[in-house]
Design a protein around this motif. Structure first.
Motif, PDB file in Angstrom:
ATOM      1  N   ASP A   1       0.814  -1.220   0.000  1.00 44.94           N
ATOM      2  CA  ASP A   1       0.000   0.000   0.000  1.00 44.94           C
ATOM      3  C   ASP A   1       0.851   1.275   0.000  1.00 44.94           C
ATOM      4  O   ASP A   1       0.316   2.372   0.106  1.00 44.94           O
ATOM      5  CB  ASP A   1      -0.953   0.000   1.188  1.00 44.94           C
ATOM      6  CG  ASP A   1      -0.224  -0.096   2.522  1.00 44.94           C
ATOM      7  OD1 ASP A   1       0.969  -0.437   2.528  1.00 44.94           O
ATOM      8  OD2 ASP A   1      -0.867   0.163   3.556  1.00 44.94           O
ATOM      9  N   ASP A   2       2.167   1.132  -0.156  1.00 43.87           N
ATOM     10  CA  ASP A   2       3.063   2.288  -0.204  1.00 43.87           C
ATOM     11  C   ASP A   2       3.112   2.815  -1.638  1.00 43.87           C
ATOM     12  O   ASP A   2       3.587   2.136  -2.545  1.00 43.87           O
ATOM     13  CB  ASP A   2       4.467   1.888   0.257  1.00 43.87           C
ATOM     14  CG  ASP A   2       5.423   3.058   0.366  1.00 43.87           C
ATOM     15  OD1 ASP A   2       5.029   4.196   0.040  1.00 43.87           O
ATOM     16  OD2 ASP A   2       6.572   2.841   0.768  1.00 43.87           O
ATOM     17  N   SER A   3       2.616   4.020  -1.850  1.00 39.47           N
ATOM     18  CA  SER A   3       2.538   4.574  -3.202  1.00 39.47           C
ATOM     19  C   SER A   3       3.879   5.051  -3.737  1.00 39.47           C
ATOM     20  O   SER A   3       4.057   5.202  -4.940  1.00 39.47           O
ATOM     21  CB  SER A   3       1.535   5.730  -3.245  1.00 39.47           C
ATOM     22  OG  SER A   3       1.951   6.772  -2.382  1.00 39.47           O
ATOM     23  N   THR A   4       4.861   5.288  -2.859  1.00 45.80           N
ATOM     24  CA  THR A   4       6.163   5.768  -3.334  1.00 45.80           C
ATOM     25  C   THR A   4       6.980   4.650  -3.952  1.00 45.80           C
ATOM     26  O   THR A   4       7.727   4.876  -4.892  1.00 45.80           O
ATOM     27  CB  THR A   4       6.980   6.415  -2.198  1.00 45.80           C
ATOM     28  OG1 THR A   4       7.217   5.443  -1.179  1.00 45.80           O
ATOM     29  CG2 THR A   4       6.271   7.620  -1.635  1.00 45.80           C
ATOM     30  N   GLY A   5       6.854   3.431  -3.418  1.00 43.59           N
ATOM     31  CA  GLY A   5       7.580   2.294  -3.976  1.00 43.59           C
ATOM     32  C   GLY A   5       9.079   2.410  -3.872  1.00 43.59           C
ATOM     33  O   GLY A   5       9.806   1.896  -4.711  1.00 43.59           O
ATOM     34  N   VAL A   6       9.569   3.080  -2.836  1.00 46.44           N
ATOM     35  CA  VAL A   6      11.002   3.319  -2.687  1.00 46.44           C
ATOM     36  C   VAL A   6      11.587   2.395  -1.628  1.00 46.44           C
ATOM     37  O   VAL A   6      11.053   2.279  -0.527  1.00 46.44           O
ATOM     38  CB  VAL A   6      11.268   4.795  -2.287  1.00 46.44           C
ATOM     39  CG1 VAL A   6      12.745   5.038  -2.075  1.00 46.44           C
ATOM     40  CG2 VAL A   6      10.716   5.732  -3.338  1.00 46.44           C
ATOM     41  N   GLU A   7      12.695   1.728  -1.979  1.00 48.33           N
ATOM     42  CA  GLU A   7      13.417   0.915  -1.010  1.00 48.33           C
ATOM     43  C   GLU A   7      14.275   1.832  -0.157  1.00 48.33           C
ATOM     44  O   GLU A   7      14.901   2.749  -0.677  1.00 48.33           O
ATOM     45  CB  GLU A   7      14.310  -0.088  -1.725  1.00 48.33           C
ATOM     46  CG  GLU A   7      13.542  -1.066  -2.575  1.00 48.33           C
ATOM     47  CD  GLU A   7      14.445  -1.932  -3.437  1.00 48.33           C
ATOM     48  OE1 GLU A   7      15.645  -1.612  -3.567  1.00 48.33           O
ATOM     49  OE2 GLU A   7      13.949  -2.911  -3.981  1.00 48.33           O
ATOM     50  N   GLN A   8      14.306   1.588   1.141  1.00 51.73           N
ATOM     51  CA  GLN A   8      15.105   2.410   2.038  1.00 51.73           C
ATOM     52  C   GLN A   8      16.276   1.595   2.554  1.00 51.73           C
ATOM     53  O   GLN A   8      16.102   0.473   3.025  1.00 51.73           O
ATOM     54  CB  GLN A   8      14.262   2.922   3.203  1.00 51.73           C
ATOM     55  CG  GLN A   8      13.179   3.867   2.769  1.00 51.73           C
ATOM     56  CD  GLN A   8      12.417   4.425   3.952  1.00 51.73           C
ATOM     57  OE1 GLN A   8      12.681   4.112   5.098  1.00 51.73           O
ATOM     58  NE2 GLN A   8      11.448   5.267   3.667  1.00 51.73           N
ATOM     59  N   SER A   9      17.463   2.173   2.473  1.00 50.46           N
ATOM     60  CA  SER A   9      18.671   1.514   2.937  1.00 50.46           C
ATOM     61  C   SER A   9      18.731   1.512   4.458  1.00 50.46           C
ATOM     62  O   SER A   9      18.318   2.467   5.108  1.00 50.46           O
ATOM     63  CB  SER A   9      19.894   2.233   2.362  1.00 50.46           C
ATOM     64  OG  SER A   9      21.065   1.596   2.803  1.00 50.46           O
TER      65      SER A   9
END
Length: 115
Positions: A47-55
């Motif tokens: 459900d995360d619209s940004t779709g960014v992986e966080q290091s």
């Protein structure tokens, strides 16, 4: 093998080649923010619209037969993490060489773990 510790506060790497353990033991203060030995990424939820992986940065502690990754920020319950490790990474094996499937670069070990 890569897995969460029993309390899920750290990642535990077992089955690491003794030569790799020796080399890591002689490299003081390994911080994953400055090293490509181990990379941990928090994967976005569905459900995360940004779709960014966080290091995820953390500290690596080398024991006699295991390596433990302690993140600077705790792993969140219900989240998935991609762990990329160059520990025990190889170009290939004899079977790959004989069949012509040997690659020109080292392939890391990749595992997705869910907390």
């Amino acid at each position: 093998m890569i897995r969460f510790s029993p309390d899920s506060d750290a990642l535990v790497f077992t089955g690491v080649d003794p030569a790799g353990l020796y080399q890591l033991k002689n490299t003081p203060n390994i911080d994953t923010a400055y090293s490509d030995i181990i990379s941990v990424l928090e994967l976005p939820s569905e459900d995360d619209s940004t779709g960014v992986e966080q290091s995820f940065a953390g500290k690596v502690v080398v024991g006699d037969s295991v390596i433990v990754f302690h993140p600077h920020v705790s792993f969140a319950k219900g989240k998935s993490y991609l762990v990329i490790s160059f520990l025990n990474a190889k170009f290939g094996n004899a079977g790959m060489m004989l069949t012509g499937k040997l690659d020109h670069k080292v392939k890391p070990q990749e595992v997705i773990l869910k907390r």
